[in-house]
Write a protein that holds these residues in place. Structure first.
Motif, PDB file in Angstrom:
ATOM      1  N   TYR A 257       0.845  -1.190   0.000  1.00 59.72           N
ATOM      2  CA  TYR A 257       0.000   0.000   0.000  1.00 59.72           C
ATOM      3  C   TYR A 257       0.885   1.245   0.000  1.00 59.72           C
TER       4      TYR A 257
ATOM      5  N   GLN B  12      -3.731  10.902   3.924  1.00 59.37           N
ATOM      6  CA  GLN B  12      -4.611   9.993   3.189  1.00 59.37           C
ATOM      7  C   GLN B  12      -4.604   8.611   3.834  1.00 59.37           C
ATOM      8  N   GLY B  13      -5.590   7.805   3.479  1.00 55.39           N
ATOM      9  CA  GLY B  13      -5.566   6.423   3.893  1.00 55.39           C
ATOM     10  C   GLY B  13      -4.667   5.611   2.968  1.00 55.39           C
TER      11      GLY B  13
ATOM     12  N   PHE C 231      -4.137   0.725  -2.145  1.00 54.87           N
ATOM     13  CA  PHE C 231      -3.656  -0.586  -2.588  1.00 54.87           C
ATOM     14  C   PHE C 231      -2.832  -0.473  -3.861  1.00 54.87           C
TER      15      PHE C 231
ATOM     16  N   LYS D 146     -12.278  14.686   9.499  1.00 52.42           N
ATOM     17  CA  LYS D 146     -10.829  14.509   9.546  1.00 52.42           C
ATOM     18  C   LYS D 146     -10.366  14.422  11.002  1.00 52.42           C
TER      19      LYS D 146
ATOM     20  N   GLU E 230     -17.461  -6.440   2.792  1.00 52.66           N
ATOM     21  CA  GLU E 230     -16.815  -6.897   4.023  1.00 52.66           C
ATOM     22  C   GLU E 230     -16.129  -5.660   4.592  1.00 52.66           C
TER      23      GLU E 230
ATOM     24  N   PHE F 174     -14.285  -3.195   7.726  1.00 53.46           N
ATOM     25  CA  PHE F 174     -13.342  -3.250   8.838  1.00 53.46           C
ATOM     26  C   PHE F 174     -13.116  -1.849   9.411  1.00 53.46           C
TER      27      PHE F 174
ATOM     28  N   TYR G 122      -9.731  -0.142  11.174  1.00 54.20           N
ATOM     29  CA  TYR G 122      -8.337  -0.257  11.578  1.00 54.20           C
ATOM     30  C   TYR G 122      -7.990   0.950  12.446  1.00 54.20           C
TER      31      TYR G 122
ATOM     32  N   GLN H 245      -4.630   3.172  14.349  1.00 54.11           N
ATOM     33  CA  GLN H 245      -3.188   3.390  14.448  1.00 54.11           C
ATOM     34  C   GLN H 245      -2.923   4.310  15.622  1.00 54.11           C
TER      35      GLN H 245
ATOM     36  N   ARG I  18       2.047   0.592  14.549  1.00 54.90           N
ATOM     37  CA  ARG I  18       1.615   0.241  13.209  1.00 54.90           C
ATOM     38  C   ARG I  18       0.102   0.103  13.142  1.00 54.90           C
ATOM     39  N   LEU I  19      -0.381   0.134  11.930  1.00 54.07           N
ATOM     40  CA  LEU I  19      -1.811  -0.026  11.674  1.00 54.07           C
ATOM     41  C   LEU I  19      -2.244  -1.423  12.120  1.00 54.07           C
TER      42      LEU I  19
ATOM     43  N   LEU J  77      -5.811  -4.094  13.036  1.00 53.89           N
ATOM     44  CA  LEU J  77      -7.249  -4.308  12.920  1.00 53.89           C
ATOM     45  C   LEU J  77      -7.919  -4.090  14.277  1.00 53.89           C
TER      46      LEU J  77
ATOM     47  N   TYR K 209      -9.229   4.238  10.711  1.00 47.20           N
ATOM     48  CA  TYR K 209      -9.501   4.082   9.287  1.00 47.20           C
ATOM     49  C   TYR K 209     -10.588   3.037   9.081  1.00 47.20           C
TER      50      TYR K 209
ATOM     51  N   PHE L 208     -13.322  -4.563   2.047  1.00 43.39           N
ATOM     52  CA  PHE L 208     -12.765  -5.589   1.184  1.00 43.39           C
ATOM     53  C   PHE L 208     -13.697  -5.683  -0.008  1.00 43.39           C
TER      54      PHE L 208
ATOM     55  N   GLN M 149      -8.284  -6.643  -2.711  1.00 41.58           N
ATOM     56  CA  GLN M 149      -7.736  -5.415  -2.165  1.00 41.58           C
ATOM     57  C   GLN M 149      -8.629  -4.816  -1.098  1.00 41.58           C
ATOM     58  N   LEU M 150      -7.981  -4.166  -0.146  1.00 44.08           N
ATOM     59  CA  LEU M 150      -8.675  -3.371   0.852  1.00 44.08           C
ATOM     60  C   LEU M 150      -8.705  -1.921   0.368  1.00 44.08           C
TER      61      LEU M 150
ATOM     62  N   PHE N 198      -9.371   1.848   1.672  1.00 44.40           N
ATOM     63  CA  PHE N 198      -9.433   2.587   2.936  1.00 44.40           C
ATOM     64  C   PHE N 198     -10.060   3.964   2.745  1.00 44.40           C
ATOM     65  N   GLY N 199     -10.680   4.448   3.813  1.00 43.23           N
ATOM     66  CA  GLY N 199     -11.057   5.853   3.864  1.00 43.23           C
ATOM     67  C   GLY N 199      -9.830   6.683   4.222  1.00 43.23           C
ATOM     68  N   LYS N 200     -10.035   8.015   4.277  1.00 42.27           N
ATOM     69  CA  LYS N 200      -8.898   8.890   4.552  1.00 42.27           C
ATOM     70  C   LYS N 200      -8.544   8.957   6.034  1.00 42.27           C
TER      71      LYS N 200
END
Lengths: 114, 110
Positions: A35, A41-42, A45, B9, B32, B34, B36, B38, B43-44, B46, B86, B90, B97-98, B100-102
């Motif tokens: 990624y 930003q998030g 991928f 934000k 699907e 999730f 996450y 941080q 680290r990021l 789940l 975040y 899926f 691929q996942l 993600f939002g911002k």
């Protein structure tokens, strides 16, 4: 188990250069995803590797390429670097055939392109 | 294209107040979803996934297909909840691929 590890931690390159980032997955995992996370930003991928092949690719140009080795570790290569490639590059590992299994993330490599 | 939207934000709440972090996704079959998290200098990781219907660290999230939302909630915020959150989806069958939002930065004020 150290979990997912990435190297190097930080990297500074200039425009036009090439870079290789490395990732070792969590023990027992066979799938690696990459990624790109730009500032504010998030994660976005780039691609996923499974059984040493690129299984899926996100919306990134061919300058971004990768490789997975028999021990499941992986490399991300970026050619002809642009200023916009400056970002945190995250590697995530998971197990299995790619269903919605949990992805475990590494600490990331911070790439700065000058 | 699959989209995940986190409209805030930054969200600041007082300790002990309820928390709701918003997440909306673009409609596509059976997503699907999730959350996450941080924490600072970590680290990021789940936090939870909708399919397991668990409550982790007091957080819950319910999938609302009618509103295409997956908001994260906690009744009483703690200082240690301060982190970047975040929402991710899926993409489902045939996709690995996942998306993600911002992200939303949650700040819990003591």
């Amino acid at each position: 188990d150290a979990g997912v590890t990435q190297s190097p931690t930080h990297l500074i390159k200039t425009r036009g250069q090439q870079v290789t980032l490395r990732c070792s997955p969590k023990s027992g995992h066979d799938t690696v995803s990459w990624y790109q996370q730009a500032l504010g930003q998030g994660p976005q991928f780039i691609f996923q590797y499974y059984e040493e092949e690129e299984r899926q690719r996100g919306n990134f140009p061919d300058r971004f390429s990768g490789h997975q080795f028999p021990n499941y570790s992986s490399e991300l290569n970026v050619n002809a670097l642009l200023l916009g490639d400056s970002a945190l590059y995250l590697c995530a590992s998971s197990f299995g055939t790619g269903g919605p299994t949990e992805q475990f993330f590494g600490p990331g490599t911070r790439l700065t392109v000058l | 294209a699959q989209r995940v939207t986190q409209p805030e934000k930054l969200l600041s709440v007082f300790k002990g107040a309820p928390v709701e972090l918003k997440c909306n996704y673009s409609y596509s079959g059976s997503p699907e979803l999730f959350w996450y998290v941080q924490y600072s200098r970590q680290r990021l990781q789940l936090l939870l996934r909708h399919i397991s219907r668990e409550s982790i660290k007091g957080f819950t999230a319910d999938l609302n297909k009618g509103e295409t939302s997956f908001h994260l909630k906690k009744p009483f915020a703690q200082e240690e909840d301060s982190a970047m959150y975040y929402c991710a989806r899926f993409s489902g069958a045939g996709s690995y691929q996942l998306t993600f939002g911002k992200g939303t930065k949650l700040s819990v004020i003591p």
